[in-house]
Design a protein around this motif. Sequence first.
Motif, PDB file in Angstrom:
ATOM      1  N   SER A   1       0.822  -1.209   0.000  1.00 14.20           N
ATOM      2  CA  SER A   1       0.000   0.000   0.000  1.00 14.20           C
ATOM      3  C   SER A   1       0.854   1.257   0.000  1.00 14.20           C
ATOM      4  O   SER A   1       0.437   2.304  -0.508  1.00 14.20           O
ATOM      5  N   ALA A   2       2.055   1.157   0.563  1.00  9.32           N
ATOM      6  CA  ALA A   2       2.940   2.317   0.637  1.00  9.32           C
ATOM      7  C   ALA A   2       3.779   2.513  -0.619  1.00  9.32           C
ATOM      8  O   ALA A   2       4.458   3.533  -0.754  1.00  9.32           O
ATOM      9  N   ASP A   3       3.734   1.525  -1.530  1.00 10.23           N
ATOM     10  CA  ASP A   3       4.550   1.592  -2.733  1.00 10.23           C
ATOM     11  C   ASP A   3       3.677   1.985  -3.921  1.00 10.23           C
ATOM     12  O   ASP A   3       2.854   1.196  -4.395  1.00 10.23           O
ATOM     13  N   PRO A   4       3.827   3.211  -4.430  1.00 10.25           N
ATOM     14  CA  PRO A   4       2.970   3.666  -5.540  1.00 10.25           C
ATOM     15  C   PRO A   4       3.187   2.886  -6.823  1.00 10.25           C
ATOM     16  O   PRO A   4       2.354   2.929  -7.735  1.00 10.25           O
ATOM     17  N   GLU A   5       4.293   2.143  -6.908  1.00 13.24           N
ATOM     18  CA  GLU A   5       4.584   1.397  -8.123  1.00 13.24           C
ATOM     19  C   GLU A   5       4.019  -0.024  -8.086  1.00 13.24           C
ATOM     20  O   GLU A   5       4.138  -0.760  -9.071  1.00 13.24           O
ATOM     21  N   VAL A   6       3.428  -0.417  -6.952  1.00 16.75           N
ATOM     22  CA  VAL A   6       2.881  -1.767  -6.813  1.00 16.75           C
ATOM     23  C   VAL A   6       1.372  -1.671  -6.631  1.00 16.75           C
ATOM     24  O   VAL A   6       0.894  -1.039  -5.682  1.00 16.75           O
TER      25      VAL A   6
END
Length: 284
Positions: free
Chosen positions: A129-134
């Motif tokens: 959730s904290a990774d905008p690329e995932v």
Amino acid sequence: MSQLLTAALPPDVTRSQVDTPRGCFATLESDPSPAGKRGDVLLLPGLTGSKEDFAPLLPFLARHGYHAVAVDGRGQYETEGSSDPAAYTPSELVADLLALTQALRSDSVHLVGHSYGGFVARQAVVQTSADPEVAQPWSSLTLLNSGPATPASSQSQRIQLLIEALPTMPKDVIWEFMTQKSTTGDAVDLMRDRWLRTCTEQLISAGRWMLNPPSTLADLERCDLPKLVLAGSPDEAWPVAEFEEMAARLEAPCVIIRHGGHSPSVHEPASTADALARFWKHSE
């Protein structure tokens, strides 16, 4: 109806493996009829546990229309592990979980983590959730007898003793000390076998996770994903009140399975499956 853990599998459950770029993972699976399939479920076992803890539950999930996969994580029981502590860091186990999810090739994967497995599952949800690329790969998260933080003091003390004993004592000696039983049987043989075959470093790392969770409940609160707190009662690790308070903070439903104990998937599989299916259908 209450059941007992056994090495013998229900008729509709099969042993299999999931091959991923990060290795091969031992699994148990149960399939619904193709016409009635509603989605997939990935189930993570707890500390000292294994995929067999979900065996009684899997056929009930299939009857509700879900392809259910219970997995031995890295170093657990029948999945190969490593003696290197770096193999069990949060980022490594989250990467394993992402690879397993991708291998299911499904648009709807519900994530269920039991006890320590819940800590791993919520770390994965928080990290993705904290990774905008995932893109968030899971349709929902269920914490099954997995509390908000460290377990009750008596359980935490036992975990700390294990962490201290494992580097210096043979695992068969620790097993005799832990059980202090002379009884034998299918369930006892299974539990002893998986204890001996689970990697020592995995047990140490998992114990440390239980005592110092890498993610906090506040981290999970910020994740926009349907969540369920599901627990058997009574549970020596966390009191019911803690499950209820955690659910309130997560704005999640809380379901308590009477007589389910710490492992409702073993002791009350039908009721556990009913609660999961209601939640998933509501969240679809």
